[in-house]
Design a protein around this motif. Structure first.
Motif, PDB file in Angstrom:
ATOM      1  N   LEU A 262     -24.546 -26.481 -59.255  1.00  0.00           N
ATOM      2  CA  LEU A 262     -25.826 -26.885 -58.875  1.00  0.00           C
ATOM      3  C   LEU A 262     -26.437 -25.786 -57.695  1.00  0.00           C
ATOM      4  N   GLY A 263     -25.545 -25.102 -57.223  1.00  0.00           N
ATOM      5  CA  GLY A 263     -26.190 -23.865 -56.218  1.00  0.00           C
ATOM      6  C   GLY A 263     -26.357 -24.437 -54.982  1.00  0.00           C
ATOM      7  N   ASN A 264     -26.038 -25.595 -54.662  1.00  0.00           N
ATOM      8  CA  ASN A 264     -25.999 -26.058 -53.211  1.00  0.00           C
ATOM      9  C   ASN A 264     -24.863 -26.636 -52.613  1.00  0.00           C
ATOM     10  N   GLY A 265     -23.730 -25.994 -52.890  1.00  0.00           N
ATOM     11  CA  GLY A 265     -22.528 -26.195 -52.527  1.00  0.00           C
ATOM     12  C   GLY A 265     -21.668 -27.376 -53.468  1.00  0.00           C
ATOM     13  N   ALA A 266     -22.542 -27.793 -54.421  1.00  0.00           N
ATOM     14  CA  ALA A 266     -22.023 -29.136 -55.171  1.00  0.00           C
ATOM     15  C   ALA A 266     -22.058 -28.462 -56.750  1.00  0.00           C
ATOM     16  N   SER A 267     -21.182 -29.053 -57.445  1.00  0.00           N
ATOM     17  CA  SER A 267     -21.298 -28.937 -58.920  1.00  0.00           C
ATOM     18  C   SER A 267     -21.143 -30.148 -59.568  1.00  0.00           C
ATOM     19  N   LEU A 268     -21.678 -30.105 -60.737  1.00  0.00           N
ATOM     20  CA  LEU A 268     -21.717 -31.522 -61.791  1.00  0.00           C
ATOM     21  C   LEU A 268     -20.762 -31.363 -62.719  1.00  0.00           C
ATOM     22  N   GLN A 269     -19.809 -32.392 -62.518  1.00  0.00           N
ATOM     23  CA  GLN A 269     -18.791 -32.323 -63.701  1.00  0.00           C
ATOM     24  C   GLN A 269     -19.334 -33.165 -65.053  1.00  0.00           C
ATOM     25  N   LEU A 270     -18.926 -32.631 -65.961  1.00  0.00           N
ATOM     26  CA  LEU A 270     -19.545 -33.249 -67.389  1.00  0.00           C
ATOM     27  C   LEU A 270     -18.225 -33.910 -68.159  1.00  0.00           C
ATOM     28  N   SER A 271     -17.428 -33.884 -67.590  1.00  0.00           N
ATOM     29  CA  SER A 271     -16.155 -34.703 -68.187  1.00  0.00           C
ATOM     30  C   SER A 271     -15.852 -36.003 -67.658  1.00  0.00           C
ATOM     31  N   THR A 272     -15.422 -36.868 -68.748  1.00  0.00           N
ATOM     32  CA  THR A 272     -15.202 -38.477 -68.195  1.00  0.00           C
ATOM     33  C   THR A 272     -14.173 -38.940 -68.689  1.00  0.00           C
ATOM     34  N   LEU A 273     -13.701 -40.019 -68.015  1.00  0.00           N
ATOM     35  CA  LEU A 273     -12.363 -40.732 -68.435  1.00  0.00           C
ATOM     36  C   LEU A 273     -12.673 -41.160 -70.109  1.00  0.00           C
ATOM     37  N   ASP A 274     -11.560 -40.998 -70.796  1.00  0.00           N
ATOM     38  CA  ASP A 274     -11.383 -41.219 -72.260  1.00  0.00           C
ATOM     39  C   ASP A 274     -10.960 -42.754 -72.608  1.00  0.00           C
ATOM     40  N   PRO A 275     -11.995 -43.601 -73.047  1.00  0.00           N
ATOM     41  CA  PRO A 275     -11.492 -44.886 -73.218  1.00  0.00           C
ATOM     42  C   PRO A 275     -10.479 -45.011 -74.464  1.00  0.00           C
ATOM     43  N   ASP A 276     -10.149 -43.964 -75.238  1.00  0.00           N
ATOM     44  CA  ASP A 276      -9.083 -44.109 -76.203  1.00  0.00           C
ATOM     45  C   ASP A 276      -7.881 -43.666 -76.047  1.00  0.00           C
ATOM     46  N   ARG A 277      -7.425 -43.607 -74.510  1.00  0.00           N
ATOM     47  CA  ARG A 277      -6.246 -43.148 -74.037  1.00  0.00           C
ATOM     48  C   ARG A 277      -5.810 -44.530 -73.199  1.00  0.00           C
ATOM     49  N   ALA A 278      -4.429 -44.623 -73.305  1.00  0.00           N
ATOM     50  CA  ALA A 278      -3.797 -45.908 -72.620  1.00  0.00           C
ATOM     51  C   ALA A 278      -3.797 -45.464 -71.227  1.00  0.00           C
ATOM     52  N   GLU A 279      -3.596 -44.444 -70.879  1.00  0.00           N
ATOM     53  CA  GLU A 279      -3.350 -43.910 -69.570  1.00  0.00           C
ATOM     54  C   GLU A 279      -4.854 -44.325 -68.543  1.00  0.00           C
ATOM     55  N   THR A 280      -5.771 -43.976 -69.326  1.00  0.00           N
ATOM     56  CA  THR A 280      -7.083 -44.429 -68.763  1.00  0.00           C
ATOM     57  C   THR A 280      -6.992 -45.688 -68.436  1.00  0.00           C
ATOM     58  N   TRP A 281      -6.645 -46.674 -69.099  1.00  0.00           N
ATOM     59  CA  TRP A 281      -7.164 -48.023 -68.756  1.00  0.00           C
ATOM     60  C   TRP A 281      -5.683 -48.432 -67.795  1.00  0.00           C
ATOM     61  N   GLU A 282      -4.542 -47.971 -67.751  1.00  0.00           N
ATOM     62  CA  GLU A 282      -3.440 -48.181 -66.810  1.00  0.00           C
ATOM     63  C   GLU A 282      -4.142 -47.833 -65.323  1.00  0.00           C
ATOM     64  N   PHE A 283      -4.853 -46.703 -65.335  1.00  0.00           N
ATOM     65  CA  PHE A 283      -5.359 -46.084 -64.109  1.00  0.00           C
ATOM     66  C   PHE A 283      -6.491 -46.886 -63.718  1.00  0.00           C
ATOM     67  N   VAL A 284      -7.531 -47.448 -64.588  1.00  0.00           N
ATOM     68  CA  VAL A 284      -8.428 -48.525 -64.110  1.00  0.00           C
ATOM     69  C   VAL A 284      -8.210 -49.773 -63.583  1.00  0.00           C
ATOM     70  N   GLU A 285      -6.991 -50.158 -64.304  1.00  0.00           N
ATOM     71  CA  GLU A 285      -6.250 -51.497 -63.774  1.00  0.00           C
ATOM     72  C   GLU A 285      -5.709 -51.325 -62.589  1.00  0.00           C
ATOM     73  N   ASP A 286      -4.765 -50.155 -62.323  1.00  0.00           N
ATOM     74  CA  ASP A 286      -4.312 -49.950 -60.905  1.00  0.00           C
ATOM     75  C   ASP A 286      -5.379 -50.060 -59.981  1.00  0.00           C
ATOM     76  N   VAL A 287      -6.458 -49.316 -60.140  1.00  0.00           N
ATOM     77  CA  VAL A 287      -7.605 -49.378 -59.043  1.00  0.00           C
ATOM     78  C   VAL A 287      -8.348 -50.797 -58.986  1.00  0.00           C
ATOM     79  N   LEU A 288      -8.472 -51.472 -60.004  1.00  0.00           N
ATOM     80  CA  LEU A 288      -9.219 -52.939 -59.581  1.00  0.00           C
ATOM     81  C   LEU A 288      -8.123 -53.707 -59.241  1.00  0.00           C
ATOM     82  N   ASP A 289      -6.744 -53.758 -59.397  1.00  0.00           N
ATOM     83  CA  ASP A 289      -5.863 -54.454 -58.765  1.00  0.00           C
ATOM     84  C   ASP A 289      -5.762 -54.198 -57.352  1.00  0.00           C
ATOM     85  N   ALA A 290      -5.880 -53.141 -56.866  1.00  0.00           N
ATOM     86  CA  ALA A 290      -6.175 -52.610 -55.561  1.00  0.00           C
ATOM     87  C   ALA A 290      -7.251 -53.013 -54.628  1.00  0.00           C
TER      88      ALA A 290
END
Length: 534
Positions: A262-290
């Motif tokens: 973005l030219g201001n010391g920051a960048s914009l990432q265009l990648s996202t969590l993948d809802p089709d991967r089991a690891e994604t939801w294990e991560f989300v549940e760990d975060v919510l539980d904490a």
């Protein structure tokens, strides 16, 4: 006579007579309100320099009572703490014989004492305050009245956040929405995922230092806010704005991560969590539980859901729907940015409307193209095109809107008017996202949450009103406060007051008195030339 109160009360009458408030004046309270009264005494000492006392022989009587309160309708909308029976209405009566403050709940009494505190500060001079005789019967228009604070792009330590809580409390705002995760940093502990703080919390935007809140610090912040009747709502940004997670746990990232400088010391990432991967939801549940147990007063978890650039619509909708179910399974409700309305949601979800259609339609695209990387322009255009249908889609699904339009409630836009303090002019030119047109203090109050929100026809469709301050250009506590004040009091005016239109000269006269408390507390504030400050 208009009393110098912000937000403006629902009903006020004044009469002949005055009352002098000075050192040693006693406050009589029932035992259950003793702590509340003690905080009021301390606040008045700081704001006005007057030392009141809790005493049996009172000049101020505080009590739980509902007399006259029904003259004001209950608030509309949703409460962040989920309480259905909470009541913030109050009465305040000042006569030459003394002051009486009452409400049906401790929270209502606190709002009444806050009004009394503002009056004492406004009229304070040489160690005493001469108050006019008056009667106020008041209550909020909307139940959710908040501020979203970005602590990811700049990490603001607990002491700074407590100052923000104090500002919210002074203006009867009752929600602090903490944006604790984003591309630039992860700011909250998840014991089962230690790399989130060991790696993800390192750094911030540009070369700013990072940091995170320990569980003990979160508990202290939540308790400090709760004592002032402010609910802290956590936001865990997903499925986008997730670069800090990918730094900590690369295995959650896609094979190729795409980002735009973005030219201001920051960048914009265009990648996202993948809802089709089991690891994604294990991560989300760990975060919510904490995270959820760290915010026991909040009935809501904010799941983000915005700007999932590059993610197919179907995948985004699937992610949102599953995230909602996971939050609901843990006994909480969901709030998310307006893009979550593109999924199938139910009426118990609150949708935060931010992409103001009016501003999108009037945007100077030539100016935007000169400030935004060419690679990003088509992505933004696609997102803005979809945005026009978000609010209608949310309402059609029975959801209520949390109103946070960029035009009026994004406090990271530049100040348009000059400062009467020449020393502030350099900061005014430097702080604030240049992609937004500059806004004056007057602009912030000349609108209405119902009349200016597309598709909304009544208060019943509104969950509440929430300002937002993003910290791409805000690097210090002084800069944060410079952008919050006096805009925060304007947000409170629109969220609490039942006046659908604001008379600027009358509001400016009330606003001018607020600077006395700001000076006493050594808060940094923007000295707009539009206001004749006290």
């Amino acid at each position: 006579m208009n009393l110098p109160l912000i937000p403006a009360p629902a009903a006020t009458t004044t009469s002949d007579g005055t009352l002098v408030i000075g050192d040693g004046l006693g406050i009589a309270v029932p035992p259950e309100l003793a702590d509340l009264a003690a905080r009021f005494v301390e606040d008045v000492r700081i704001d006005a320099g007057i030392a009141l006392s809790v005493a049996a022989s009172p000049g101020v009587t505080v009590l739980i009572d509902s007399a006259g309160i029904d003259d004001v309708a209950p608030a509309s909308g949703l409460r962040a703490d989920g309480k259905d029976l909470a009541d913030e209405r109050y009465g305040l009566e000042i006569t030459s014989a003394g002051v009486r403050v009452w409400g049906p709940t401790a929270e209502g009494v606190h709002r009444g004492l806050t009004s009394l505190r503002q009056l004492i500060t406004a009229y304070a001079q040489d160690g005493s305050a001469t108050l006019p005789a008056a009667r106020v019967i008041d209550g909020p228009r909307f139940a959710w009245r908040g501020l979203s604070l970005d602590v990811a792009r700049t990490f603001h330590p607990p002491a700074v956040v407590r100052r923000v809580v104090d500002m919210c409390s002074l203006y009867k705002l009752n929600v602090l929405h903490l944006h604790v995760t984003d591309d630039q940093g992860w700011r909250i502990e998840v014991p089962s995922r230690p790399a989130l703080t060991e790696i993800g919390a390192c750094g911030a935007i540009g070369d700013r230092p990072g940091g995170y809140y320990t569980q003990a610090e979160v508990a202290e912040l939540v308790a400090y806010a709760a004592e002032r009747f402010v609910t802290v709502v956590p936001e865990i940004e997903m499925p986008g704005h997730i670069a800090a997670v990918f730094r900590a746990y690369p295995e959650l990232a896609p094979g190729e991560i795409r980002s735009i400088d973005l030219g201001n010391g920051a960048s914009l990432q265009l990648s996202t969590l993948d809802p089709d991967r089991a690891e994604t939801w294990e991560f989300v549940e760990d975060v919510l539980d904490a995270v959820i147990p760290q915010f026991p007063q909040s009935a809501y978890v904010h799941i983000g859901g915005d700007e999932a650039f590059g993610m197919p619509d179907e995948a985004h909708a699937a992610f949102v729907e599953r995230a909602v179910e996971l939050v609901r399974a843990r006994g909480k409700r969901v709030v998310g940015w307006q893009e979550i309305a593109r999924a199938s949601i139910s009426a118990d979800v609150a949708v935060q409307y931010w992409m103001d259609v009016h501003e999108v339609e009037s945007m100077d695209y030539d100016a935007v193209s000169s400030m935004v990387p060419a690679e990003l322009l088509p992505i933004l255009a696609e997102g803005l095109k979809k945005a026009a249908q978000d609010a209608p889609r949310a309402l059609a699904q029975g959801a209520r809107l949390l109103v946070s339009p960029t035009s009026w409630l994004y406090f990271d836009r530049p100040h348009a008017d000059a400062s009467s303090d020449a020393a502030q002019e350099e900061m005014r030119k430097r702080v604030g996202l240049p992609v937004y047109p500059a806004a004056s203090i007057r602009d912030s109050v000349e609108w209405d949450p119902v009349e200016n929100t597309p598709g909304v026809e009544s208060d019943a469709q509104v969950a509440g009103v929430e300002g937002a301050v993003w910290c791409e250009t805000i690097a210090t506590a002084d800069e944060l406060e410079f952008m919050l004040l006096p805009r925060l009091s304007g947000a409170a005016e629109k969220a609490w007051s039942r006046q659908t239109s604001t008379d600027w000269p009358e509001y400016a006269a009330r606003l001018s008195h607020q600077s006395k408390a700001w000076q006493q507390r050594e808060w940094t504030w923007f000295h707009s030339v539009e206001v004749d400050w006290a």
